[in-house]
Design a protein around this motif. Structure first.
Motif, mmCIF file in Angstrom:
data_model
loop_
_atom_site.group_PDB
_atom_site.id
_atom_site.type_symbol
_atom_site.label_atom_id
_atom_site.label_comp_id
_atom_site.label_asym_id
_atom_site.label_seq_id
_atom_site.Cartn_x
_atom_site.Cartn_y
_atom_site.Cartn_z
ATOM 1 N N ARG A 1 0.919 -1.100 -0.175
ATOM 2 C CA ARG A 1 -0.536 -0.089 -0.279
ATOM 3 C C ARG A 1 0.905 1.500 0.142
ATOM 4 N NH1 ARG A 1 -2.668 3.205 4.253
ATOM 5 N NH2 ARG A 1 -1.464 1.849 5.598
ATOM 6 N N GLU A 2 0.436 2.159 -0.907
ATOM 7 C CA GLU A 2 1.374 3.662 -1.087
ATOM 8 C C GLU A 2 0.726 4.498 0.278
ATOM 9 O OE1 GLU A 2 4.363 3.763 -2.709
ATOM 10 O OE2 GLU A 2 4.122 1.837 -4.289
ATOM 11 N N VAL A 3 1.533 5.265 0.478
ATOM 12 C CA VAL A 3 1.499 5.751 1.808
ATOM 13 C C VAL A 3 2.129 7.141 1.019
ATOM 14 C CG1 VAL A 3 0.521 4.256 3.310
ATOM 15 C CG2 VAL A 3 3.402 4.461 3.785
ATOM 16 N N ALA A 4 1.872 8.632 1.870
ATOM 17 C CA ALA A 4 2.599 9.564 2.095
ATOM 18 C C ALA A 4 3.612 9.426 3.437
ATOM 19 C CB ALA A 4 1.656 10.627 2.250
ATOM 20 N N GLY A 5 3.307 9.069 4.635
ATOM 21 C CA GLY A 5 4.938 9.057 5.323
ATOM 22 C C GLY A 5 4.367 10.416 5.558
ATOM 23 N N ASN A 6 5.391 10.500 7.372
ATOM 24 C CA ASN A 6 5.190 11.892 7.568
ATOM 25 C C ASN A 6 5.695 13.471 6.544
ATOM 26 O OD1 ASN A 6 4.552 10.501 9.633
ATOM 27 N ND2 ASN A 6 6.691 10.007 10.390
ATOM 28 N N ARG A 7 5.358 13.930 7.044
ATOM 29 C CA ARG A 7 5.589 15.421 6.481
ATOM 30 C C ARG A 7 7.320 15.896 7.098
ATOM 31 N NH1 ARG A 7 1.178 20.443 6.724
ATOM 32 N NH2 ARG A 7 2.703 21.556 5.422
ATOM 33 N N LEU A 8 7.240 16.477 5.704
ATOM 34 C CA LEU A 8 9.390 16.669 5.762
ATOM 35 C C LEU A 8 9.284 17.884 5.857
ATOM 36 C CD1 LEU A 8 10.738 13.685 3.843
ATOM 37 C CD2 LEU A 8 10.318 14.129 6.867
ATOM 38 N N GLY A 9 8.565 19.268 5.356
ATOM 39 C CA GLY A 9 8.865 20.228 4.871
ATOM 40 C C GLY A 9 7.910 20.773 3.533
ATOM 41 N N THR A 10 7.746 22.334 3.778
ATOM 42 C CA THR A 10 7.289 22.931 2.828
ATOM 43 C C THR A 10 7.599 23.665 2.889
ATOM 44 O OG1 THR A 10 5.127 21.896 4.328
ATOM 45 C CG2 THR A 10 4.715 23.516 2.520
ATOM 46 N N LEU A 11 7.433 24.522 0.871
ATOM 47 C CA LEU A 11 8.077 25.532 0.825
ATOM 48 C C LEU A 11 7.239 25.997 -0.543
ATOM 49 C CD1 LEU A 11 10.373 27.255 0.623
ATOM 50 C CD2 LEU A 11 11.349 26.639 -1.541
ATOM 51 N N ASP A 12 6.225 26.865 0.072
ATOM 52 C CA ASP A 12 5.050 28.024 -0.729
ATOM 53 C C ASP A 12 4.234 26.206 -0.853
ATOM 54 O OD1 ASP A 12 5.747 29.807 0.026
ATOM 55 O OD2 ASP A 12 6.876 30.551 -2.109
ATOM 56 N N GLU A 13 3.953 26.612 -2.484
ATOM 57 C CA GLU A 13 2.871 24.575 -3.011
ATOM 58 C C GLU A 13 3.400 23.277 -2.952
ATOM 59 O OE1 GLU A 13 3.980 26.811 -7.269
ATOM 60 O OE2 GLU A 13 4.842 27.662 -5.035
ATOM 61 N N LEU A 14 5.191 24.031 -2.852
ATOM 62 C CA LEU A 14 5.394 22.327 -2.497
ATOM 63 C C LEU A 14 5.540 22.236 -1.364
ATOM 64 C CD1 LEU A 14 8.732 22.809 -4.855
ATOM 65 C CD2 LEU A 14 6.786 21.672 -5.396
ATOM 66 N N VAL A 15 5.167 20.832 -1.024
ATOM 67 C CA VAL A 15 4.989 19.893 0.588
ATOM 68 C C VAL A 15 5.113 19.027 -0.190
ATOM 69 C CG1 VAL A 15 3.914 19.336 2.156
ATOM 70 C CG2 VAL A 15 2.737 20.986 1.078
ATOM 71 N N LEU A 16 6.877 18.715 1.063
ATOM 72 C CA LEU A 16 7.557 16.887 0.925
ATOM 73 C C LEU A 16 6.649 16.261 1.629
ATOM 74 C CD1 LEU A 16 9.588 15.444 -0.604
ATOM 75 C CD2 LEU A 16 11.333 16.491 1.184
ATOM 76 N N HIS A 17 6.359 14.768 1.971
ATOM 77 C CA HIS A 17 6.317 13.707 2.823
ATOM 78 C C HIS A 17 7.261 12.825 2.988
ATOM 79 C CE1 HIS A 17 2.737 14.438 4.181
ATOM 80 N NE2 HIS A 17 2.519 16.115 3.467
ATOM 81 N N GLU A 18 7.295 11.578 3.063
ATOM 82 C CA GLU A 18 8.283 10.476 3.053
ATOM 83 C C GLU A 18 8.397 9.572 2.164
ATOM 84 O OE1 GLU A 18 9.207 9.250 7.842
ATOM 85 O OE2 GLU A 18 7.774 8.664 6.758
ATOM 86 N N HIS A 19 7.442 9.832 1.748
ATOM 87 C CA HIS A 19 6.922 9.108 -0.265
ATOM 88 C C HIS A 19 6.544 9.870 -0.915
ATOM 89 C CE1 HIS A 19 8.474 5.856 2.935
ATOM 90 N NE2 HIS A 19 7.997 6.555 3.487
ATOM 91 N N ARG B 1 7.888 19.919 -13.583
ATOM 92 C CA ARG B 1 7.169 21.087 -13.330
ATOM 93 C C ARG B 1 8.220 22.439 -12.718
ATOM 94 N NH1 ARG B 1 2.491 23.846 -13.454
ATOM 95 N NH2 ARG B 1 1.902 25.467 -12.358
ATOM 96 N N SER B 2 8.145 23.380 -13.331
ATOM 97 C CA SER B 2 8.856 24.689 -12.387
ATOM 98 C C SER B 2 8.100 24.902 -11.176
ATOM 99 C CB SER B 2 9.389 25.292 -13.138
ATOM 100 O OG SER B 2 10.139 24.257 -14.474
ATOM 101 N N CYS B 3 9.167 25.264 -10.026
ATOM 102 C CA CYS B 3 8.147 26.095 -9.188
ATOM 103 C C CYS B 3 9.533 27.627 -9.154
ATOM 104 C CB CYS B 3 7.906 25.859 -8.376
ATOM 105 S SG CYS B 3 7.346 24.193 -8.530
ATOM 106 N N ALA B 4 9.142 28.831 -9.466
ATOM 107 C CA ALA B 4 9.605 30.169 -8.947
ATOM 108 C C ALA B 4 9.902 30.981 -8.089
ATOM 109 C CB ALA B 4 9.307 30.710 -10.613
ATOM 110 N N TYR B 5 10.917 31.363 -7.606
ATOM 111 C CA TYR B 5 10.853 32.112 -6.323
ATOM 112 C C TYR B 5 12.217 33.612 -6.258
ATOM 113 C CZ TYR B 5 9.113 27.744 -4.830
ATOM 114 O OH TYR B 5 8.789 26.436 -4.333
#
Length: 258
Positions: A95-113, A162-166
């Motif tokens: 089963r695919e899971v997102a895992g714990n949340r690791l960090g966020t940068l604006d519209e990017l939200v990173l989880h373990e998987h 996808r590119s995200c500009a800052y």
């Protein structure tokens, strides 16, 4: 009215008793007295005892066979429970899971998987809660790209990019988050390799359990069949003794008539 009801009940009971006796003690025309009259209870006793003995023997044999059948079923059911438990573990690993949340940068939200790319909206507008993209980290690549006025995080994956500009003042945050994505991808790869091995181990255990269950079931079936074979002479003897008792019953009736 009550008398008539009571009489009908008595007749029904007496009729049932008579029918039962005639079934238990076979008689011909004019012989019902031997099956019904108390005076001939001693004449009926050998047949009654032979019937009881036969029924007890056959019942005991059937109970032994039933227990052996239940043992076969129990072996199979236990094996199926073990196999099902292993399959559920395998399914949970797959089963695919997102895992714990690791960090966020604006519209990017990173989880373990998983890396989520959320919706962005101008100030004052409501942003949908559901992500715009849900990207498994397997096969994902993120890099920081510099330009004159903006820095980018370019995310590529097997089916697209996808590119995200800052703005340039966020350079350090971009570099940190890009490195964080890289580390998460590496850890996800380790996790997937470990998970793949665990799945392979579980599949091997399932095959082993299936083979062992089949073997135990076959052994239980052989034991049952051996028991059934060993009980056949006992059952035959019980039936033969009953046949002998019936013949004696006919002889005793003839003697009583003479």
């Amino acid at each position: 009215m009550e008398f008539l009801v009571l009489s009908a009940m008595i007749v029904a009971v007496v009729t049932a008793v008579v029918v039962r006796q005639l079934r238990r003690y076979p008689v011909g025309e004019g012989e019902r007295v031997y099956a019904l009259h108390p005076r001939y209870s001693s004449l009926r006793r050998p047949l009654r005892d032979a019937r009881t003995k036969r029924d007890d023997v056959l019942r005991d044999c059937q109970q032994q066979i039933d227990r052996a059948d239940n043992a076969v079923t129990a072996v199979e059911q236990q094996g199926q429970r073990e196999i099902q438990a292993l399959r559920e573990k395998r399914q949970e690993l797959l089963r695919e899971v997102a895992g714990n949340r690791l960090g966020t940068l604006d519209e990017l939200v990173l989880h373990e998987h998983v890396l989520y790319i959320m919706h962005s909206a101008p100030d004052g507008q409501e942003v949908p809660a559901e992500p715009r993209l849900e990207l498994p980290l397997q096969g994902l690549h993120a890099e920081r790209v510099e330009s004159r006025d903006l820095d980018f995080i370019r995310v590529t994956w097997p089916q697209g990019q996808r590119s995200c500009a800052y703005t340039r003042h966020g350079t350090q945050a971009l570099e940190h988050f890009t490195n964080q994505i890289y580390s998460a991808v590496q850890q996800d790869g380790v996790h997937r390799a470990r998970r793949q091995k665990q799945v392979a181990d579980l599949e091997a255990r399932i095959r082993t359990c299936q083979a062992e269950t089949a073997q135990r079931k076959a052994e239980a079936e052989r034991s049952r069949d051996k028991l059934v074979h060993s009980l056949l002479p006992v059952q035959r003897q019980a039936e033969e003794d009953w046949t002998t008792a019936l013949a004696r019953w006919e002889t005793d009736k003839a003697t009583a008539r003479s």
